[in-house]
Motif scaffolding. Structure first.
Motif, PDB file in Angstrom:
ATOM      1  N   HIS A   1     118.379  99.793 -44.638  1.00 33.30           N
ATOM      2  CA  HIS A   1     118.005  98.610 -43.675  1.00 33.30           C
ATOM      3  C   HIS A   1     116.483  98.264 -43.746  1.00 33.30           C
ATOM      4  CE1 HIS A   1     122.018  99.783 -41.599  1.00 33.30           C
ATOM      5  NE2 HIS A   1     122.296  99.441 -42.890  1.00 33.30           N
ATOM      6  N   SER A   2     116.278  96.994 -43.578  1.00 33.01           N
ATOM      7  CA  SER A   2     114.784  96.404 -43.437  1.00 33.01           C
ATOM      8  C   SER A   2     114.123  97.252 -42.434  1.00 33.01           C
ATOM      9  CB  SER A   2     114.704  95.093 -43.656  1.00 33.01           C
ATOM     10  OG  SER A   2     115.432  94.716 -42.523  1.00 33.01           O
ATOM     11  N   LYS A   3     114.562  97.297 -41.293  1.00 34.66           N
ATOM     12  CA  LYS A   3     114.064  97.805 -40.144  1.00 34.66           C
ATOM     13  C   LYS A   3     113.518  99.497 -40.395  1.00 34.66           C
ATOM     14  CE  LYS A   3     115.404  94.544 -36.779  1.00 34.66           C
ATOM     15  NZ  LYS A   3     116.345  94.465 -35.143  1.00 34.66           N
ATOM     16  N   LEU A   4     114.310  99.991 -41.316  1.00 32.40           N
ATOM     17  CA  LEU A   4     114.089 101.301 -41.310  1.00 32.40           C
ATOM     18  C   LEU A   4     113.398 101.738 -42.445  1.00 32.40           C
ATOM     19  CD1 LEU A   4     117.995 102.556 -40.873  1.00 32.40           C
ATOM     20  CD2 LEU A   4     116.112 102.771 -39.339  1.00 32.40           C
ATOM     21  N   GLU A   5     112.887 100.888 -43.362  1.00 32.42           N
ATOM     22  CA  GLU A   5     112.160 101.077 -44.753  1.00 32.42           C
ATOM     23  C   GLU A   5     110.727 101.760 -44.284  1.00 32.42           C
ATOM     24  OE1 GLU A   5     112.072 101.010 -48.592  1.00 32.42           O
ATOM     25  OE2 GLU A   5     113.666  99.689 -47.394  1.00 32.42           O
ATOM     26  N   HIS A   6     110.179 101.258 -43.321  1.00 31.04           N
ATOM     27  CA  HIS A   6     108.768 101.963 -43.132  1.00 31.04           C
ATOM     28  C   HIS A   6     109.017 103.365 -42.750  1.00 31.04           C
ATOM     29  CE1 HIS A   6     104.670 102.218 -42.400  1.00 31.04           C
ATOM     30  NE2 HIS A   6     104.892 102.537 -41.062  1.00 31.04           N
ATOM     31  N   VAL A   7     109.689 103.755 -41.794  1.00 26.75           N
ATOM     32  CA  VAL A   7     110.076 104.993 -41.270  1.00 26.75           C
ATOM     33  C   VAL A   7     110.787 105.998 -42.368  1.00 26.75           C
ATOM     34  CG1 VAL A   7     112.250 104.918 -40.534  1.00 26.75           C
ATOM     35  CG2 VAL A   7     110.964 106.491 -39.428  1.00 26.75           C
ATOM     36  N   SER A   8     111.498 105.200 -43.451  1.00 23.98           N
ATOM     37  CA  SER A   8     111.756 105.984 -44.454  1.00 23.98           C
ATOM     38  C   SER A   8     110.873 106.668 -45.317  1.00 23.98           C
ATOM     39  CB  SER A   8     112.949 105.107 -45.192  1.00 23.98           C
ATOM     40  OG  SER A   8     113.990 104.728 -44.549  1.00 23.98           O
ATOM     41  N   TRP A   9     110.053 105.771 -45.626  1.00 29.68           N
ATOM     42  CA  TRP A   9     108.716 106.222 -46.630  1.00 29.68           C
ATOM     43  C   TRP A   9     108.031 107.063 -45.960  1.00 29.68           C
ATOM     44  CZ3 TRP A   9     109.119 105.609 -51.231  1.00 29.68           C
ATOM     45  CH2 TRP A   9     109.699 104.446 -51.991  1.00 29.68           C
ATOM     46  N   LYS A  10     107.905 107.194 -44.728  1.00 28.18           N
ATOM     47  CA  LYS A  10     107.019 108.138 -43.985  1.00 28.18           C
ATOM     48  C   LYS A  10     107.746 109.630 -43.717  1.00 28.18           C
ATOM     49  CE  LYS A  10     104.866 107.243 -40.086  1.00 28.18           C
ATOM     50  NZ  LYS A  10     103.441 107.050 -40.628  1.00 28.18           N
ATOM     51  N   ILE A  11     109.014 109.702 -43.838  1.00 29.72           N
ATOM     52  CA  ILE A  11     110.026 110.632 -43.830  1.00 29.72           C
ATOM     53  C   ILE A  11     109.850 111.337 -45.373  1.00 29.72           C
ATOM     54  CG2 ILE A  11     112.232 111.707 -43.933  1.00 29.72           C
ATOM     55  CD1 ILE A  11     112.935 109.695 -41.602  1.00 29.72           C
ATOM     56  N   LEU A  12     110.074 110.495 -46.386  1.00 31.79           N
ATOM     57  CA  LEU A  12     109.873 110.694 -47.713  1.00 31.79           C
ATOM     58  C   LEU A  12     108.567 111.387 -48.217  1.00 31.79           C
ATOM     59  CD1 LEU A  12     112.084 107.799 -49.405  1.00 31.79           C
ATOM     60  CD2 LEU A  12     112.651 110.205 -49.267  1.00 31.79           C
ATOM     61  N   LYS A  13     107.690 110.808 -47.703  1.00 28.29           N
ATOM     62  CA  LYS A  13     106.202 111.462 -47.851  1.00 28.29           C
ATOM     63  C   LYS A  13     106.099 112.944 -47.416  1.00 28.29           C
ATOM     64  CE  LYS A  13     101.363 110.871 -47.166  1.00 28.29           C
ATOM     65  NZ  LYS A  13     100.282 110.046 -46.342  1.00 28.29           N
TER      66      LYS A  13
ATOM     67  N   THR B   1     118.862 103.713 -35.842  1.00 28.98           N
ATOM     68  CA  THR B   1     117.888 102.943 -35.292  1.00 28.98           C
ATOM     69  C   THR B   1     116.573 103.357 -35.719  1.00 28.98           C
ATOM     70  OG1 THR B   1     117.960 104.253 -33.154  1.00 28.98           O
ATOM     71  CG2 THR B   1     119.250 102.423 -33.268  1.00 28.98           C
ATOM     72  N   GLU B   2     115.487 102.573 -35.614  1.00 29.53           N
ATOM     73  CA  GLU B   2     114.308 103.112 -35.734  1.00 29.53           C
ATOM     74  C   GLU B   2     113.840 103.966 -35.101  1.00 29.53           C
ATOM     75  OE1 GLU B   2     109.878 100.633 -37.036  1.00 29.53           O
ATOM     76  OE2 GLU B   2     111.428  99.739 -35.754  1.00 29.53           O
ATOM     77  N   TYR B   3     114.423 103.901 -33.825  1.00 24.42           N
ATOM     78  CA  TYR B   3     113.898 105.004 -32.656  1.00 24.42           C
ATOM     79  C   TYR B   3     114.277 106.290 -33.072  1.00 24.42           C
ATOM     80  CZ  TYR B   3     113.443 107.360 -28.162  1.00 24.42           C
ATOM     81  OH  TYR B   3     113.509 108.412 -27.479  1.00 24.42           O
ATOM     82  N   GLU B   4     115.508 106.354 -33.263  1.00 26.70           N
ATOM     83  CA  GLU B   4     116.106 107.852 -33.797  1.00 26.70           C
ATOM     84  C   GLU B   4     115.554 108.401 -35.028  1.00 26.70           C
ATOM     85  OE1 GLU B   4     118.383 109.272 -31.946  1.00 26.70           O
ATOM     86  OE2 GLU B   4     119.277 107.884 -30.778  1.00 26.70           O
ATOM     87  N   TRP B   5     115.249 107.540 -36.106  1.00 26.01           N
ATOM     88  CA  TRP B   5     114.626 108.027 -36.999  1.00 26.01           C
ATOM     89  C   TRP B   5     113.209 108.430 -36.989  1.00 26.01           C
ATOM     90  CZ3 TRP B   5     116.432 106.102 -42.550  1.00 26.01           C
ATOM     91  CH2 TRP B   5     117.848 105.945 -42.574  1.00 26.01           C
ATOM     92  N   TYR B   6     112.501 107.725 -36.264  1.00 27.02           N
ATOM     93  CA  TYR B   6     111.199 108.057 -35.801  1.00 27.02           C
ATOM     94  C   TYR B   6     110.980 109.502 -35.005  1.00 27.02           C
ATOM     95  CZ  TYR B   6     107.889 104.815 -37.498  1.00 27.02           C
ATOM     96  OH  TYR B   6     107.057 103.966 -38.339  1.00 27.02           O
ATOM     97  N   SER B   7     111.989 109.644 -34.195  1.00 29.96           N
ATOM     98  CA  SER B   7     112.209 111.005 -33.478  1.00 29.96           C
ATOM     99  C   SER B   7     112.426 111.928 -34.426  1.00 29.96           C
ATOM    100  CB  SER B   7     113.524 111.064 -32.624  1.00 29.96           C
ATOM    101  OG  SER B   7     113.329 110.071 -31.503  1.00 29.96           O
ATOM    102  N   VAL B   8     113.121 111.745 -35.486  1.00 29.27           N
ATOM    103  CA  VAL B   8     113.603 112.923 -36.476  1.00 29.27           C
ATOM    104  C   VAL B   8     112.265 113.229 -37.317  1.00 29.27           C
ATOM    105  CG1 VAL B   8     114.740 113.420 -38.449  1.00 29.27           C
ATOM    106  CG2 VAL B   8     115.759 112.508 -37.074  1.00 29.27           C
TER     107      VAL B   8
END
Length: 449
Positions: A351-363, A386-393
């Motif tokens: 999802h587009s809202k998760l794209e940025h946090v996804s790259w941070k996780i992959l880094k 949600t973006e919040y849940e993914w940022y928590s991880v």
């Protein structure tokens, strides 16, 4: 454990220096220091033995004992440092003349007092050493050899052997290259036994790659075998497994045979057959030296793939007309694709809202497939993506996820690499942890720690 080992090593070098430079010690103190040095060397051996144990065999008592040993080592080292500084200081007095030499006699008096104090301190230290030694003798020394292996532990390599090929990402290029290394060549050279080593860090997918190529090439051979070695191998079990696989028969009593019998049986079978064998997760040269005795060069174009985390071992195995293939982390594109498939499946995109946090996780995952799969599996289990849940991880990646069930497999794989390090290298990782994430660590600043 590691900090205690560092403290002991530093202390032993100080004790050796104290004896080597022949300081004018109080009568009898030199012998006491030699006795102290011998006792601390025995404790270092005991500490190394405990540190080499699997994590589930190290109890709270072991940790407390190591802590007491560390504190004791620091206290002894402080006494030695104080003594050496005070005794070395008056050395310049010998070069003085006249009135200055008379005045500096106070330094000599201080030195005599220091030697008396060292003798007293050593008596106190001996009492503490006996207490620390008694704790080990009383509570721990008998339980170490009898600790059973962890009964529920599953071989982490099993999932790599049975993974759906369609789930693999970024393997086409490496698989093609490895296949070429195994099959290229013509004439007599192509008929010789060829050993290719696949080397890379834990979690990069060495087993998956080796198995993928093995499945593709085994149809070109008349017999094959895939065996896992591990950190502390049972060579008889390895030989027995190879024997059963290349012969296609069961040998109920094979593990009761000695190494020579097993090797002879394997060589008799392989002598007239073209074979492909995978030796997975090899850790040391001595294991390979034994295993290669069974892999006869029959000039029929047989092939062997070895996977290892150690480049020195890889080079050693590949010395027999072979090559070494160094497996690299996934590129950004493949990392994202693996991440996406594990969470959303084949059809849905991130999802587009998760794209940025996804790259941070992959880094943070650094292109390591095991890390990507582990984190992606955890995120897939979160009902609300949600973006919040993914940022928590993302913020919890590291110590915050230590107790997550999904992390157990990755911790087990990475801990093997840690346990294989020499005892003097393990504390280096602890020193590195004092620097912030993504921080450029100056070499000189690290050496000063």
């Amino acid at each position: 454990m590691e900090l205690a080992a560092v403290a002991l090593k530093s202390l032993l070098s100080k004790l050796a220096a104290l004896l080597r430079h022949e300081y004018n010690l109080q009568k009898g103190v030199g012998g006491e220091i030699m006795s102290l040095q011998a006792e601390m060397e025995r404790m270092q051996t005991a500490l190394d033995e405990v540190s080499s144990r699997p994590a589930h065999q190290i109890t709270g008592l072991h940790i407390l004992w190591a802590r007491d040993l560390k504190d004791l080592s620091y206290d002894i080292e402080d006494i030695i440092d104080k003594f050496m500084v005070l005794v070395d200081a008056p050395a310049k007095q010998k070069r003085m003349k006249g009135f200055r030499k008379v005045v500096d006699m106070n330094g000599l008096i201080r030195t005599i007092k220091t030697r008396h104090q060292v003798a007293k301190d050593i008596d106190d230290i001996k009492i503490r050493i006996r207490e620390v030694a008694d704790i080990r003798e009383r509570y721990m020394v008998q339980d170490l050899p009898t600790q059973p292996a962890e009964p529920t532990a599953m071989d982490h390599r099993m999932t790599a052997l049975y993974i759906d090929v369609k789930m693999l990402v970024g393997t086409d290029g490496p698989a093609k290259k490895l296949t070429n290394m195994l099959t290229q060549g013509e004439g007599v050279q192509n008929k010789m036994l060829r050993v290719v080593s696949v080397v890379g860090a834990g979690g990069l997918g060495k087993t998956s790659l080796a198995n993928l190529v093995y499945q593709r090439l085994k149809g070109q051979s008349t017999c094959q075998a895939f065996v896992s070695v591990s950190l502390k191998p049972n060579v008889k079990k390895i030989f027995s497994s190879i024997l059963r696989q290349v012969s296609g028969r069961e040998y109920p009593n094979a593990e009761q045979w000695d190494h020579t019998e097993l090797v002879n049986h394997i060589r008799q079978i392989l002598e007239i057959k073209r074979y492909i064998v995978v030796i997975d997760d090899l850790w040391d040269e001595s294991s390979w030296t034994l295993i290669k005795c069974s892999l006869i060069d029959n000039s029929l174009g047989s092939r062997v793939i070895v996977t290892t985390r150690n480049s020195t071992v890889a080079k050693f195995c590949s010395s027999i007309d072979g090559s070494m293939f160094e497996l690299s982390p996934l590129c950004d594109t493949d990392s994202r694709e693996l991440f996406r498939r594990r969470i959303f499946g084949e059809e849905e995109d991130i999802h587009s809202k998760l794209e940025h946090v996804s790259w941070k996780i992959l880094k943070k995952c650094g292109g390591v497939p095991l890390a990507i799969i582990t984190i992606a599996s955890m995120l897939a289990c979160i009902p609300n993506k949600t973006e919040y849940e993914w940022y928590s991880v993302y913020k919890s990646m590291g110590s915050g996820l230590a107790k997550e069930k999904n992390m157990e497999n990755m911790r087990g794989i990475l801990s093997l690499s840690y346990r294989d390090l020499p005892s003097y290298l393990k504390p280096c990782l602890l020193y590195l942890s004092i620097f912030p994430e993504d921080y450029n660590i100056p070499k000189d600043k690290l050496l000063l720690q």
